[in-house]
Design an enzyme around this catalytic site. Structure first.
Site, mmCIF file in Angstrom:
data_model
loop_
_atom_site.group_PDB
_atom_site.id
_atom_site.type_symbol
_atom_site.label_atom_id
_atom_site.label_comp_id
_atom_site.label_asym_id
_atom_site.label_seq_id
_atom_site.Cartn_x
_atom_site.Cartn_y
_atom_site.Cartn_z
ATOM 1 N N HIS A 133 0.835 -1.205 0.000
ATOM 2 C CA HIS A 133 0.000 0.000 0.000
ATOM 3 C C HIS A 133 0.878 1.267 0.000
ATOM 4 O O HIS A 133 0.667 2.171 -0.819
ATOM 5 C CB HIS A 133 -0.907 -0.039 1.239
ATOM 6 N N GLU A 134 1.844 1.326 0.890
ATOM 7 C CA GLU A 134 2.669 2.546 0.992
ATOM 8 C C GLU A 134 3.569 2.702 -0.236
ATOM 9 O O GLU A 134 3.760 3.816 -0.730
ATOM 10 C CB GLU A 134 3.505 2.545 2.283
ATOM 11 N N HIS A 137 1.573 4.230 -2.895
ATOM 12 C CA HIS A 137 1.484 5.695 -2.790
ATOM 13 C C HIS A 137 2.721 6.349 -3.406
ATOM 14 O O HIS A 137 2.617 7.376 -4.071
ATOM 15 C CB HIS A 137 1.363 6.129 -1.329
ATOM 16 N N HIS A 143 -5.916 6.471 -2.826
ATOM 17 C CA HIS A 143 -6.767 5.420 -2.262
ATOM 18 C C HIS A 143 -7.800 4.969 -3.288
ATOM 19 O O HIS A 143 -8.329 5.763 -4.059
ATOM 20 C CB HIS A 143 -7.433 5.903 -0.972
ATOM 21 N N CYS A 144 -8.078 3.670 -3.260
ATOM 22 C CA CYS A 144 -8.979 3.045 -4.227
ATOM 23 C C CYS A 144 -10.292 2.736 -3.514
ATOM 24 O O CYS A 144 -10.299 2.342 -2.354
ATOM 25 C CB CYS A 144 -8.324 1.763 -4.739
ATOM 26 N N CYS A 149 -9.080 -4.114 -2.921
ATOM 27 C CA CYS A 149 -7.807 -3.647 -3.492
ATOM 28 C C CYS A 149 -6.851 -3.230 -2.376
ATOM 29 O O CYS A 149 -7.265 -2.630 -1.385
ATOM 30 C CB CYS A 149 -8.072 -2.474 -4.425
ATOM 31 N N CYS A 168 -6.144 -3.969 -7.550
ATOM 32 C CA CYS A 168 -7.198 -4.194 -8.541
ATOM 33 C C CYS A 168 -6.584 -3.923 -9.929
ATOM 34 O O CYS A 168 -5.458 -3.426 -10.024
ATOM 35 C CB CYS A 168 -8.395 -3.262 -8.281
ATOM 36 N N CYS A 171 -5.463 -0.189 -10.501
ATOM 37 C CA CYS A 171 -4.298 0.220 -9.700
ATOM 38 C C CYS A 171 -3.044 -0.495 -10.188
ATOM 39 O O CYS A 171 -1.959 0.092 -10.216
ATOM 40 C CB CYS A 171 -4.543 -0.050 -8.218
HETATM 41 ZN ZN LIG Z 1 -2.967 5.051 2.127
HETATM 42 ZN ZN LIG Z 2 -7.493 -0.377 -6.745
#
Ligand SMILES: [Zn+2]
Ligand SMILES: [Zn+2]
Length: 183
Positions: A133-134, A137, A143-144, A149, A168, A171
């Site tokens: 996740h990071e 970014h 953010h999705c 996701c 997903c 992304c």
């Molecule tokens: Zn985040």
């Molecule tokens: Zn996504």
């Protein structure tokens, strides 16, 4: 993309070694390496009243570290301590959007924090999700809204457990484009 995983303060070796091995399975054209050197936790980042570290101040240290390690595209810091960001009571991690560094904390990913039995498998999976996740970014991903996701915002550990450790389709496409543009 070349990722460096670095411990900020002491962290369990088996967690970050495993994390480093998993990241190239998620991101295309990516290698990952654990940096042997352990960064010390910046004292000025500790908020003594809250007994938490300010994640943005640690992130600044990581960014400084990144400028001295130009052979990596991204630096991911992993810390054991509890972290917070401005306006939030805690965060699982923080990153610069389209920047070079991200940070995650193991503190609230451990089952023991929620009064449960230690579970290394669960801790590893959660660690991977938050790290992906990071790093997402840092690739410019926001953010999705799809709750499966990995870029979905995690408000609580339930959200972390609910989402997959995968992007997903949209992304993943955005991440792939950002990586291929690194040249
Ligand atoms: Zn985040
Ligand atoms: Zn996504």
């Amino acid at each position: 993309m070349k990722i460096a995983v670095v411990s900020v303060g002491q962290t369990p070796t088996e967690i970050i070694e495993r994390l480093s091995r998993e990241l190239p399975k998620i991101f295309p054209d990516t290698t990952s390496q654990v940096i042997g050197e352990v960064l010390s936790l910046p004292e000025h980042a500790l908020d003594k009243k809250r007994r938490q570290y300010n994640s943005t101040l640690i992130l600044n240290e990581l960014q400084r570290f990144a400028t001295h390690h130009l052979n990596f595209n991204r630096i991911l810091g992993v810390t054991n301590v509890d972290i917070f960001a401005s306006g939030l009571s805690y965060v699982f991690g923080e990153a610069y959007l389209a920047g070079k560094s991200g940070l995650i904390s193991l503190w609230r990913l451990r089952p023991q924090f929620y009064g449960e039995e230690p579970d290394t498998g669960a801790l590893q999976l959660r660690t991977q999700k938050e790290a992906i996740h990071e790093i997402g970014h840092t690739l410019g991903l926001q953010h999705c809204n799809k709750n499966y996701c990995v870029m979905h915002f995690s408000n609580s550990i339930f959200d972390v457990d609910k989402k997959q450790k995968l992007f997903c389709d949209q992304c993943y496409l955005n991440a792939s484009i950002a990586i291929s543009n690194m040249g």
